[in-house]
Motif scaffolding. Structure first.
Motif, PDB file in Angstrom:
ATOM      1  N   VAL A   2       0.839  -1.201   0.000  1.00 16.93           N
ATOM      2  CA  VAL A   2       0.000   0.000   0.000  1.00 16.93           C
ATOM      3  C   VAL A   2       0.872   1.248   0.000  1.00 16.93           C
ATOM      4  CG1 VAL A   2      -1.725   1.321   1.269  1.00 16.93           C
ATOM      5  CG2 VAL A   2      -1.885  -1.166   1.191  1.00 16.93           C
ATOM      6  N   VAL A   3       1.872   1.250   0.878  1.00 14.08           N
ATOM      7  CA  VAL A   3       2.735   2.429   0.995  1.00 14.08           C
ATOM      8  C   VAL A   3       3.460   2.712  -0.315  1.00 14.08           C
ATOM      9  CG1 VAL A   3       4.723   3.423   2.190  1.00 14.08           C
ATOM     10  CG2 VAL A   3       3.046   2.072   3.471  1.00 14.08           C
ATOM     11  N   LEU A   4       4.035   1.677  -0.908  1.00 14.49           N
ATOM     12  CA  LEU A   4       4.813   1.868  -2.137  1.00 14.49           C
ATOM     13  C   LEU A   4       3.924   2.274  -3.315  1.00 14.49           C
ATOM     14  CD1 LEU A   4       7.331  -1.123  -1.850  1.00 14.49           C
ATOM     15  CD2 LEU A   4       7.782   1.313  -1.473  1.00 14.49           C
ATOM     16  N   SER A   5       2.760   1.651  -3.424  1.00 17.48           N
ATOM     17  CA  SER A   5       1.869   1.993  -4.548  1.00 17.48           C
ATOM     18  C   SER A   5       1.328   3.404  -4.414  1.00 17.48           C
ATOM     19  CB  SER A   5       0.716   0.980  -4.650  1.00 17.48           C
ATOM     20  OG  SER A   5      -0.063   0.975  -3.470  1.00 17.48           O
ATOM     21  N   VAL A   6       0.979   3.812  -3.182  1.00 17.60           N
ATOM     22  CA  VAL A   6       0.525   5.186  -2.958  1.00 17.60           C
ATOM     23  C   VAL A   6       1.663   6.169  -3.213  1.00 17.60           C
ATOM     24  CG1 VAL A   6      -0.276   6.827  -1.209  1.00 17.60           C
ATOM     25  CG2 VAL A   6      -1.325   4.562  -1.369  1.00 17.60           C
ATOM     26  N   LEU A   7       2.889   5.752  -2.891  1.00 22.43           N
ATOM     27  CA  LEU A   7       4.058   6.594  -3.165  1.00 22.43           C
ATOM     28  C   LEU A   7       4.218   6.811  -4.668  1.00 22.43           C
ATOM     29  CD1 LEU A   7       6.334   8.048  -1.647  1.00 22.43           C
ATOM     30  CD2 LEU A   7       7.748   6.001  -1.957  1.00 22.43           C
ATOM     31  N   VAL A   8       3.989   5.748  -5.445  1.00 23.56           N
ATOM     32  CA  VAL A   8       4.048   5.863  -6.911  1.00 23.56           C
ATOM     33  C   VAL A   8       2.998   6.850  -7.397  1.00 23.56           C
ATOM     34  CG1 VAL A   8       3.599   4.635  -9.075  1.00 23.56           C
ATOM     35  CG2 VAL A   8       5.044   3.590  -7.330  1.00 23.56           C
ATOM     36  N   LEU A   9       1.776   6.715  -6.873  1.00 21.65           N
ATOM     37  CA  LEU A   9       0.693   7.621  -7.247  1.00 21.65           C
ATOM     38  C   LEU A   9       1.053   9.067  -6.916  1.00 21.65           C
ATOM     39  CD1 LEU A   9      -2.250   8.382  -8.011  1.00 21.65           C
ATOM     40  CD2 LEU A   9      -2.911   7.740  -5.683  1.00 21.65           C
TER      41      LEU A   9
ATOM     42  N   SER B 225       1.919  12.046  -9.649  1.00 17.30           N
ATOM     43  CA  SER B 225       1.006  13.190  -9.650  1.00 17.30           C
ATOM     44  C   SER B 225       1.769  14.500  -9.462  1.00 17.30           C
ATOM     45  CB  SER B 225      -0.043  13.028  -8.542  1.00 17.30           C
ATOM     46  OG  SER B 225      -0.860  11.898  -8.773  1.00 17.30           O
ATOM     47  N   LEU B 226       2.739  14.493  -8.540  1.00 21.75           N
ATOM     48  CA  LEU B 226       3.538  15.693  -8.313  1.00 21.75           C
ATOM     49  C   LEU B 226       4.381  16.045  -9.530  1.00 21.75           C
ATOM     50  CD1 LEU B 226       4.716  15.099  -4.620  1.00 21.75           C
ATOM     51  CD2 LEU B 226       3.052  16.786  -5.420  1.00 21.75           C
ATOM     52  N   LEU B 227       4.728  15.021 -10.329  1.00 22.47           N
ATOM     53  CA  LEU B 227       5.473  15.258 -11.563  1.00 22.47           C
ATOM     54  C   LEU B 227       4.545  15.635 -12.716  1.00 22.47           C
ATOM     55  CD1 LEU B 227       8.082  12.332 -11.385  1.00 22.47           C
ATOM     56  CD2 LEU B 227       8.492  14.774 -10.988  1.00 22.47           C
TER      57      LEU B 227
ATOM     58  N   GLY C 248      -7.121  27.408 -17.683  1.00 20.11           N
ATOM     59  CA  GLY C 248      -5.773  26.851 -17.772  1.00 20.11           C
ATOM     60  C   GLY C 248      -4.757  27.462 -16.835  1.00 20.11           C
ATOM     61  N   LYS C 249      -5.211  28.121 -15.766  1.00 19.04           N
ATOM     62  CA  LYS C 249      -4.273  28.805 -14.877  1.00 19.04           C
ATOM     63  C   LYS C 249      -4.203  28.185 -13.476  1.00 19.04           C
ATOM     64  CE  LYS C 249      -4.948  33.312 -17.107  1.00 19.04           C
ATOM     65  NZ  LYS C 249      -5.341  34.737 -16.889  1.00 19.04           N
ATOM     66  N   HIS C 250      -4.658  26.967 -13.343  1.00 19.25           N
ATOM     67  CA  HIS C 250      -4.706  26.344 -12.017  1.00 19.25           C
ATOM     68  C   HIS C 250      -4.290  24.882 -12.150  1.00 19.25           C
ATOM     69  CE1 HIS C 250      -6.280  26.120  -7.825  1.00 19.25           C
ATOM     70  NE2 HIS C 250      -6.576  24.860  -8.159  1.00 19.25           N
ATOM     71  N   HIS C 251      -3.260  24.473 -11.416  1.00 20.54           N
ATOM     72  CA  HIS C 251      -2.766  23.099 -11.520  1.00 20.54           C
ATOM     73  C   HIS C 251      -3.402  22.211 -10.461  1.00 20.54           C
ATOM     74  CE1 HIS C 251       0.074  19.683 -11.568  1.00 20.54           C
ATOM     75  NE2 HIS C 251       0.191  20.012 -12.830  1.00 20.54           N
ATOM     76  N   HIS C 252      -3.886  21.043 -10.897  1.00 13.45           N
ATOM     77  CA  HIS C 252      -4.619  20.150  -9.997  1.00 13.45           C
ATOM     78  C   HIS C 252      -3.803  19.756  -8.768  1.00 13.45           C
ATOM     79  CE1 HIS C 252      -7.357  17.148  -8.542  1.00 13.45           C
ATOM     80  NE2 HIS C 252      -6.526  16.145  -8.790  1.00 13.45           N
ATOM     81  N   ILE C 253      -2.568  19.337  -8.976  1.00 17.13           N
ATOM     82  CA  ILE C 253      -1.769  18.840  -7.850  1.00 17.13           C
ATOM     83  C   ILE C 253      -1.255  19.976  -6.975  1.00 17.13           C
ATOM     84  CG2 ILE C 253       0.250  17.500  -7.165  1.00 17.13           C
ATOM     85  CD1 ILE C 253      -2.018  15.864  -8.424  1.00 17.13           C
ATOM     86  N   TRP C 254      -0.539  20.917  -7.581  1.00 20.74           N
ATOM     87  CA  TRP C 254       0.150  21.938  -6.795  1.00 20.74           C
ATOM     88  C   TRP C 254      -0.780  23.026  -6.282  1.00 20.74           C
ATOM     89  CZ3 TRP C 254       4.641  20.841  -4.876  1.00 20.74           C
ATOM     90  CH2 TRP C 254       5.477  19.932  -5.542  1.00 20.74           C
TER      91      TRP C 254
END
Length: 436
Positions: free
Chosen positions: A5-12, A16-18, A405-411
């Motif tokens: 769970v930890v590793l897969s969530v880390l991948v997600l 996403s941050l990238l 287009g001026k708002h990023h979902h993740i950040w």
């Protein structure tokens, strides 16, 4: 297995941050979980697809709610609200953000349209936000607050479904509790969200922020509709009748699809929206909510992989191995486990049945009261929903704020809501478990 769970969530999270598309990120996380559990890629895909059906009802309800929201906007009643906000709140940045949080709160318990109102209400206000130099992250935080806090604290509308889910999960695993008691148990964690909202509005994002062209990635040719002078008329009154009808049916039958269908049927039956506009209303509703609905489907598939492979159970068992008789430590560990699980699945409603089956035996052994147990389960389920790339509580705000287009979902949505809601939820959820 316990680290799957930890590793897969880390991948997600990393993908996403990238700025990798959230659907691709969820699929990658699901495949990671499957491969780490010993499944082949094909077996992992099959398990993910099989699990997508768990959110089919939610996805359909979102599409219908989107169509209902489009039908409502067709009458121009939302223009009245937008014009009112512009007229009354222009130049009052802080009050405007708090007013948006209040409007969003109505979508959970009073007018059951959930996130469907956002792509209609928010885009016309974007130009005003930029003129007032409003930090859109504060608006994202306000919207997410309105989408979560009401159902966390108030057992009505979507909140009734949330509290019933907690009640059923506990009852099925050996601990009886009433809806009134679950509401009492969630008041303290809910207060944490209020604190988080106030910090975001009055401290973190209080300063003026210049709009950055293209900050959201893909540019969208968007022009806010003109602020027309629309007066309240017969169609608007009938629209309110349709909204009331949708609310009553949803409350009586506890079914979002039935409620949304009722609202749509009334809009056409009362000739608020011409019947010939039916195809356009549905098409626009799908365009508005289709991506969010599909993200929820894929997230459900990811959750199925974690559940069917035993990854969540293994994580809880590993965590319980480190637990002592100290209730403070037990409560903190359970909350952190809930955070990891929910941020991956992205649905507090979908996570609670899983967490209840695992948490109740541990809470009984540790000597927690039913109220404390309910607060831990409810808070653990709510944790991660704010801040999760796959959550409708973050996807909804982004759908409106990124219309130009001026708002990023993740950040600009996920990171701010994660910081301002998950941290207070951990603190206040822990306090609730200690005092109840």
């Amino acid at each position: 297995m316990e680290w799957v769970v930890v590793l897969s969530v880390l991948v997600l999270t990393i993908l996403s941050l990238l700025r990798v598309n959230v659907i691709i990120a969820i699929i990658a996380a699901a495949l990671t979980a499957g491969l780490l559990s010993g499944l082949s890629i094909i077996e992992s895909i099959d398990m993910m697809v099989n699990g997508m059906g768990d959110q089919a009802s939610t996805a359909l309800s979102y599409i219908l709610l989107g169509a209902f929201a489009v039908a409502i906007s067709y009458t121009g009643i939302t223009t009245i609200l937008v014009n009112f906000l512009i007229r009354v709140l222009t130049g009052k940045k802080t009050i405007m953000v708090l007013a948006i949080a209040g409007v969003a709160s109505l979508s959970q318990n009073v007018v059951p349209v959930h996130i469907a109102f956002i792509p209609i209400l928010i885009p016309p206000l974007l130009k005003l936000f930029d003129e007032m130099k409003v930090d859109r992250r504060s608006v994202a935080t306000a919207l997410t607050f309105g989408l979560k806090a009401p159902y966390v604290m108030i057992p009505a509308g979507f909140g009734l479904l949330f509290h019933q889910t907690i009640q059923n999960g506990m009852t099925e695993n050996g601990t009886d509790i009433t809806i009134t008691e679950t509401a009492q148990a969630m008041l303290v964690p809910g207060a944490g969200m209020i604190v988080g909202l106030l910090i975001a509005v009055f401290i973190t994002y209080r300063k003026k922020r210049e709009s950055i062209p293209g900050a959201g990635g893909s540019e969208v040719n968007f022009t806010a509709p003109p602020a027309e002078n629309v007066s309240f008329n017969r169609k608007h009154a009938l629209t309110l009748v349709a909204i009331l009808g949708a609310l009553v049916v949803q409350a009586v039958f506890q079914n979002l699809i039935a409620g949304a269908l009722t609202g749509l049927v009334l809009m056409f039956a009362l000739v608020v929206v011409p019947f010939k506009k039916g195809d356009q209303v549905m098409a626009d509703g799908i365009a508005m909510m289709g991506q969010i609905a599909f993200v929820m489907l894929v997230a459900a598939g990811f959750g199925n992989v974690l559940e069917e492979t035993g990854a969540v159970s293994a994580l809880v068992e590993m965590s319980s191995g480190f637990l002592s008789d100290n209730q403070a430590i037990v409560a903190l560990v359970l909350l952190l486990v809930g955070l990891v699980v929910t941020i991956g699945i992205g649905s507090s409603f979908g996570t609670i049945p899983i967490l209840a089956a695992l948490f109740v035996p541990i809470c009984i052994t540790a000597g927690f009261s039913p109220l404390a147990t309910a607060s831990l389960i409810g808070t653990a389920g709510a944790l991660g929903d704010a801040g999760s790339p796959a959550s409708d509580s973050t996807l909804g705000p982004t759908s409106g704020l990124n219309a130009d287009g001026k708002h990023h979902h993740i950040w600009d949505t996920c990171v701010p809501t994660f910081i301002h809601f998950n941290i207070p939820l951990v603190v206040f959820g822990w306090i609730a478990a200690m005092i109840l």
